[in-house]
Design a protein around this motif. Structure first.
Motif, PDB file in Angstrom:
ATOM      1  N   GLN A  64      -1.724   0.573  -9.382  1.00 40.73           N
ATOM      2  CA  GLN A  64      -0.806   0.755 -10.505  1.00 40.73           C
ATOM      3  C   GLN A  64      -0.936  -0.396 -11.498  1.00 40.73           C
ATOM      4  OE1 GLN A  64       3.515   0.342  -9.972  1.00 40.73           O
ATOM      5  NE2 GLN A  64       3.724   2.336 -10.960  1.00 40.73           N
ATOM      6  N   SER A  65      -1.099  -1.608 -10.979  1.00 39.27           N
ATOM      7  CA  SER A  65      -1.329  -2.771 -11.848  1.00 39.27           C
ATOM      8  C   SER A  65      -2.639  -2.617 -12.610  1.00 39.27           C
ATOM      9  CB  SER A  65      -1.338  -4.054 -11.026  1.00 39.27           C
ATOM     10  OG  SER A  65      -0.087  -4.281 -10.416  1.00 39.27           O
TER      11      SER A  65
ATOM     12  N   GLU B 128      -5.493  13.856  -6.411  1.00 39.36           N
ATOM     13  CA  GLU B 128      -5.247  14.077  -7.841  1.00 39.36           C
ATOM     14  C   GLU B 128      -6.579  14.154  -8.589  1.00 39.36           C
ATOM     15  OE1 GLU B 128      -2.021  11.779  -9.787  1.00 39.36           O
ATOM     16  OE2 GLU B 128      -1.791  10.775  -7.849  1.00 39.36           O
ATOM     17  N   PRO B 129      -7.414  15.139  -8.297  1.00 42.11           N
ATOM     18  CA  PRO B 129      -8.741  15.186  -8.924  1.00 42.11           C
ATOM     19  C   PRO B 129      -8.711  15.326 -10.446  1.00 42.11           C
ATOM     20  CG  PRO B 129      -8.265  17.233  -7.761  1.00 42.11           C
ATOM     21  CD  PRO B 129      -7.215  16.257  -7.358  1.00 42.11           C
ATOM     22  N   LEU B 130      -7.845  16.194 -10.964  1.00 42.00           N
ATOM     23  CA  LEU B 130      -7.775  16.358 -12.420  1.00 42.00           C
ATOM     24  C   LEU B 130      -7.245  15.095 -13.095  1.00 42.00           C
ATOM     25  CD1 LEU B 130      -6.397  19.996 -12.815  1.00 42.00           C
ATOM     26  CD2 LEU B 130      -8.696  19.176 -13.355  1.00 42.00           C
TER      27      LEU B 130
ATOM     28  N   ALA C  33       0.819  -1.203   0.000  1.00 41.39           N
ATOM     29  CA  ALA C  33       0.000   0.000   0.000  1.00 41.39           C
ATOM     30  C   ALA C  33       0.856   1.258   0.000  1.00 41.39           C
ATOM     31  CB  ALA C  33      -0.931  -0.004   1.214  1.00 41.39           C
ATOM     32  N   ALA C  34       2.158   1.127  -0.238  1.00 41.81           N
ATOM     33  CA  ALA C  34       3.060   2.268  -0.224  1.00 41.81           C
ATOM     34  C   ALA C  34       2.637   3.282  -1.283  1.00 41.81           C
ATOM     35  CB  ALA C  34       4.492   1.807  -0.472  1.00 41.81           C
ATOM     36  N   LEU C  35       2.673   4.542  -0.914  1.00 37.44           N
ATOM     37  CA  LEU C  35       2.274   5.604  -1.824  1.00 37.44           C
ATOM     38  C   LEU C  35       3.227   5.699  -3.015  1.00 37.44           C
ATOM     39  CD1 LEU C  35       0.450   8.115  -2.339  1.00 37.44           C
ATOM     40  CD2 LEU C  35       2.220   9.452  -1.153  1.00 37.44           C
ATOM     41  N   ILE C  36       2.655   5.810  -4.218  1.00 35.84           N
ATOM     42  CA  ILE C  36       3.443   6.029  -5.424  1.00 35.84           C
ATOM     43  C   ILE C  36       3.197   7.462  -5.863  1.00 35.84           C
ATOM     44  CG2 ILE C  36       3.843   5.332  -7.811  1.00 35.84           C
ATOM     45  CD1 ILE C  36       2.927   2.544  -7.069  1.00 35.84           C
TER      46      ILE C  36
ATOM     47  N   HIS D 193      -4.855   6.955  -9.866  1.00 42.87           N
ATOM     48  CA  HIS D 193      -4.703   8.342  -9.451  1.00 42.87           C
ATOM     49  C   HIS D 193      -5.505   8.667  -8.192  1.00 42.87           C
ATOM     50  CE1 HIS D 193      -2.129   9.658 -12.672  1.00 42.87           C
ATOM     51  NE2 HIS D 193      -2.886   8.974 -13.532  1.00 42.87           N
ATOM     52  N   VAL D 194      -6.386   7.769  -7.802  1.00 40.72           N
ATOM     53  CA  VAL D 194      -7.082   7.925  -6.521  1.00 40.72           C
ATOM     54  C   VAL D 194      -6.286   7.279  -5.394  1.00 40.72           C
ATOM     55  CG1 VAL D 194      -9.123   7.271  -5.181  1.00 40.72           C
ATOM     56  CG2 VAL D 194      -9.389   8.147  -7.507  1.00 40.72           C
TER      57      VAL D 194
END
Length: 232
Positions: A79-80, A22-24, A5-8, A71-72
């Motif tokens: 990412q996968s 990252e709404p846009l 669950a590490a942030l990318i 992006h959420v």
């Protein structure tokens, strides 16, 4: 936070680990869903197609869903969900294009696909280190856009062949190539444009233009490269 669950953190717009940071970048993925919806209508209007064409349309929509999730959540599993539909669509579109261009000749399709795979592996060998970083402060050539070199090469080759053969889809392929090159530019300058864009970045434009490109490619497949006969 667990490793899975590490942030990318890759993009200008993300400033924290919050879900809607990252709404846009997230909402701009509607472009892929719209492309799939329009493609389904084009297919229904033609009243002829095969299951592979339908699968491509579904994959186009799933690109938007997967990228939205990434992006959420911005972690490894999302990412996968982002990467798999993209490359599945690229591979599927290339195969179906070759198959229909050879008038459904399976032997020629496999032979040409084998050559294309060999070229793709060669390109990926030189650009494969430019895929992902877990930290936006890490420097990658062209901000990670080199990973799309195989897709760009395939699109340009298809465009050249289409023009040389005066194929009905030649203009579609040329415009799609131009749109994709422009999209890559916006993806590449996302981090460097962060201050100038007041923290918005330009990655969302990459999504919008790619959605347009996918729509153009699907229109080319459905309208300009229809199947010879109905399979389903």
């Amino acid at each position: 936070m667990s490793a899975s669950a590490a942030l990318i953190d890759l993009y200008c717009e993300r400033t924290s680990a919050e879900l809607w940071n990252e709404p846009l970048n997230a909402l701009s993925n509607i472009a892929f869903v719209l492309a799939a919806i329009f493609a389904w209508r084009w297919r229904a209007r033609r009243q002829q197609g095969d299951i592979w064409e339908a699968l491509l349309i579904v994959l186009a929509g799933s690109i938007g869903v997967g990228s939205f999730l990434f992006h959420v959540f911005a972690n490894s599993w999302s990412q996968s969900a982002d990467v798999i539909p993209i490359w599945s669509f690229v591979a599927g579109y290339a195969l179906l294009t070759i198959y229909r261009s050879t008038e459904h000749n399976l032997t020629r399709t496999l032979r040409i696909s084998g050559i294309a795979m060999f070229v793709t592996i060669g390109i990926s060998y030189f650009t494969g280190q430019d895929i992902v970083s877990v930290n936006a402060t890490s420097t990658l050539p062209l901000n990670g856009s080199l990973q799309y070199a195989p897709a760009l090469a395939a699109l340009l080759i298809f465009s050249i062949i289409a023009w040389l053969r005066a194929h009905p889809a030649k203009r579609h392929m040329a415009v799609a190539s131009l749109v994709f090159c422009t999209a890559l530019l916006f993806r590449t300058i996302d981090l460097t444009s962060c201050e100038a864009t007041l923290g918005m970045g330009t990655h969302f434009v990459w999504h919008l233009l790619n959605g347009l490109m996918v729509g153009i490619l699907l229109h080319a497949m459905i309208v300009r490269m229809p199947p010879i006969k109905r399979h389903i």
